[in-house]
Design a protein around this motif. Structure first.
Motif, short mmCIF file in Angstrom:
data_model
loop_
_atom_site.label_atom_id
_atom_site.label_comp_id
_atom_site.label_asym_id
_atom_site.label_seq_id
_atom_site.Cartn_x
_atom_site.Cartn_y
_atom_site.Cartn_z
N TYR A 14 79.14 -59.50 63.66
CA TYR A 14 79.92 -60.64 63.19
C TYR A 14 81.23 -60.66 63.97
N PHE A 15 81.57 -61.81 64.53
CA PHE A 15 82.79 -61.85 65.34
C PHE A 15 83.56 -63.14 65.09
N GLN A 16 84.87 -63.08 65.39
CA GLN A 16 85.73 -64.26 65.30
C GLN A 16 86.68 -64.27 66.48
N GLY A 17 87.14 -65.46 66.83
CA GLY A 17 88.07 -65.60 67.94
C GLY A 17 89.47 -65.18 67.56
N THR A 18 90.23 -64.80 68.56
CA THR A 18 91.65 -64.44 68.38
C THR A 18 92.57 -65.48 69.01
N GLY A 19 91.97 -66.48 69.67
CA GLY A 19 92.75 -67.44 70.45
C GLY A 19 92.83 -67.08 71.92
N ASP A 20 92.22 -65.98 72.34
CA ASP A 20 92.25 -65.55 73.74
C ASP A 20 91.75 -66.66 74.66
N PRO A 21 92.59 -67.15 75.58
CA PRO A 21 92.18 -68.26 76.46
C PRO A 21 91.36 -67.85 77.67
N SER A 22 91.16 -66.55 77.86
CA SER A 22 90.60 -66.09 79.13
C SER A 22 89.07 -66.03 79.17
N PHE A 23 88.38 -66.27 78.04
CA PHE A 23 86.92 -66.19 77.99
C PHE A 23 86.32 -67.17 79.00
N LEU A 24 85.84 -66.67 80.12
CA LEU A 24 85.24 -67.46 81.20
C LEU A 24 86.15 -68.58 81.68
N HIS A 25 87.44 -68.36 81.60
CA HIS A 25 88.42 -69.34 82.08
C HIS A 25 88.20 -69.61 83.57
N PRO A 26 88.25 -70.86 84.02
CA PRO A 26 87.91 -71.17 85.42
C PRO A 26 88.81 -70.50 86.45
N TYR A 27 90.03 -70.10 86.07
CA TYR A 27 90.93 -69.45 87.02
C TYR A 27 91.14 -67.97 86.69
N VAL A 28 91.26 -67.65 85.43
CA VAL A 28 91.46 -66.26 85.03
C VAL A 28 90.15 -65.48 85.09
N LYS A 29 89.06 -66.12 84.63
CA LYS A 29 87.69 -65.60 84.80
C LYS A 29 87.47 -64.23 84.19
N ASP A 30 87.92 -64.03 82.97
CA ASP A 30 87.64 -62.76 82.30
C ASP A 30 86.25 -62.82 81.64
N SER A 31 85.48 -61.77 81.80
CA SER A 31 84.12 -61.75 81.25
C SER A 31 83.93 -60.65 80.21
N THR A 32 85.03 -60.08 79.71
CA THR A 32 84.93 -58.99 78.73
C THR A 32 84.16 -59.42 77.49
N ALA A 33 84.58 -60.52 76.87
CA ALA A 33 83.91 -60.99 75.66
C ALA A 33 82.47 -61.42 75.94
N PHE A 34 82.26 -62.07 77.09
CA PHE A 34 80.92 -62.49 77.47
C PHE A 34 79.98 -61.29 77.55
N ASN A 35 80.38 -60.25 78.27
CA ASN A 35 79.52 -59.07 78.43
C ASN A 35 79.27 -58.38 77.10
N PHE A 36 80.29 -58.35 76.26
CA PHE A 36 80.15 -57.71 74.95
C PHE A 36 79.13 -58.46 74.09
N LEU A 37 79.26 -59.77 74.00
CA LEU A 37 78.34 -60.56 73.19
C LEU A 37 76.93 -60.57 73.79
N LYS A 38 76.86 -60.56 75.10
CA LYS A 38 75.57 -60.55 75.79
C LYS A 38 74.77 -59.28 75.45
N SER A 39 75.48 -58.20 75.21
CA SER A 39 74.82 -56.92 74.96
C SER A 39 74.30 -56.76 73.53
N LYS A 40 74.64 -57.71 72.65
CA LYS A 40 74.25 -57.59 71.24
C LYS A 40 73.03 -58.48 70.94
N SER A 41 72.17 -58.02 70.04
CA SER A 41 70.94 -58.75 69.73
C SER A 41 71.19 -59.87 68.74
#
Length: 422
Positions: A99-126
């Motif tokens: 179960y997850f909720q957002g914190t307001g972090d703008p960097s999730f796959l942002h076109p310029y910042v391009k952070d993938s931390t949350a993406f990889n984390f969610l991708k790894s869960k069933s």
């Protein structure tokens, strides 16, 4: 004899400093008395960073519309509340479900910042469940112009931004759309609009070659759909998190967001940083709580209480004084080592929005944040003099009808006077 020499040297130094201050005061007075400034409002405060002496003060106690100078306060709020790594998500794992909720972090796959931390984390869960009830704010800030909905600088605010909450469209040579979820919603039509006002239907002129950035309308359903496509899995939603201790997933280095906000004057990141600050202070996300917390707990000694309504400065409801700006800049100067601080601020002639303005002879002498709205231009920050001193300044210009470039030209002459004569 040595004491006598020291006394003489001190007296001469004081006379020299007094003479320099007098010259600067007369020079700036003369400049601001010209016809160029007769039909506008201007406030100025210049302070020696080390001695705290005031070199120049004109209407510094009066309120002005700050435009993106507001981001100086947002930077201060973020530095006071956020850790060195940005909280990307909050989550609870029970049995085989995340179960997850957002914190307001703008960097999730942002076109310029391009952070993938949350993406990889969610991708790894069933089994993934998105909880949605922690965002208690509005999509737009108070006083934002309604017809800015289609322009890149005015994305909506929310708890879980994706791709910067904008759609990127370009030809290369085929039409490329990111996030690709919206590809079927792009029409190749020449029009004055980038998007329909009330729906996620986008327009891209067939003859256009460069990239078009357009905010999309956010909603729980849209967030769910975009996430499902990019993660290639089903996502459930529910209102609230289950009972339990929430954990935090940390992502990108905070300075990456601060630099993007200050250098590019990124409104979206500024707005989301205030929401992020709230996530560190309470369970619900509302940017007004973060602003009030900072004003009441960190800036209660401001000489004038500002009206601070958003993170970006898009709103003309914001009201700050030059004294407000210099106070917070002084706090930042004490809080953050100079090398790091000057990296976060744009450097005149070198970086960000000041890349082609306020150039030094051989190196930058101005590190500052500009703020522009139609008929308003402000610049507040730090100035390095040729004698090796650091000045903290705020120039706020409101309600002029001249070209902004002419305002900058006049301001540059005054900054050069400060650089060369103190």
């Amino acid at each position: 004899m040595k004491n006598f020499i020291l006394i003489i040297a001190l007296v001469l130094l004081l006379i020299s400093c007094g003479s320099n201050k007098s010259f600067i005061s007369k020079s700036l007075d003369k400049h601001l008395a010209t016809s160029f400034y007769e039909n506008q409002f201007t406030g100025v405060l210049v302070v020696d960073a080390a001695s705290k002496d005031t070199l120049y003060n004109r209407s510094a106690q009066k309120y002005f519309i700050p435009a993106s100078n507001t981001k100086i306060f947002t930077l201060f709020a973020a530095l006071k509340t956020l850790p060195n790594q940005i909280p990307a998500l909050q989550y609870i794992e029970q049995n085989d479900t995340l179960y997850f909720q957002g914190t307001g972090d703008p960097s999730f796959l942002h076109p310029y910042v391009k952070d993938s931390t949350a993406f990889n984390f969610l991708k790894s869960k069933s089994n993934v469940v998105f909880t949605t009830d922690n965002f208690m704010d509005t999509k737009y800030g108070p006083g934002w112009a309604w017809d800015d909905y289609q322009w890149y600088y005015s994305p909506e605010r929310n708890a879980l931004p994706l791709y910067g909450n904008v759609v990127m469209i370009k030809k290369n040579p085929e039409l490329m759309v990111s996030p690709s979820y919206f590809k079927d919603s792009v029409l190749l039509i020449s029009t004055t609009e980038n998007r329909k006002e009330t729906s996620n239907i986008f327009f891209y002129p067939p003859q256009k070659q460069d990239t078009l950035e357009t905010p999309f309308i956010t909603s729980i359903a849209t967030t769910k759909a975009v996430l499902e496509q990019v993660l290639n899995k089903n996502i459930s939603t529910r209102a609230s998190m289950p009972t339990g201790v929430k954990k935090t997933l940390y992502g990108i280095q905070a300075d990456s967001l601060y630099i993007r906000m200050m250098h590019e004057s990124d409104n979206f990141i500024a707005e989301q940083l205030l929401i992020l600050a709230t996530s560190e202070l309470k369970d619900t996300l509302n940017s007004s709580f973060a602003r009030n917390h900072i004003l009441e707990n960190e800036l209660s000694d401001l000489k004038q209480e500002p009206r601070w309504v958003d993170g970006s400065g898009l709103s003309r409801y914001n009201l700050f004084t030059p004294q407000n700006m210099v106070h917070v800049l002084s706090e930042l100067y004490t809080l953050v080592p100079q090398e790091r601080l000057f990296t976060i601020f744009p450097a005149g002639g070198v970086s960000g929005t000041l890349k082609n303005k306020f150039k030094g002879d051989d190196k930058p002498y101005v590190y500052a944040k500009s703020g522009s709205l139609s008929n308003n231009y402000c610049l507040s920050g730090y100035l390095l003099t040729k004698s090796g001193k650091t000045l903290i300044f705020s120039f706020m210009n409101n309600h002029f009808k001249k070209a902004t470039r002419d305002e900058r030209t006049q301001l540059e002459r005054m900054l050069q006077t400060l650089r060369d004569h103190y």
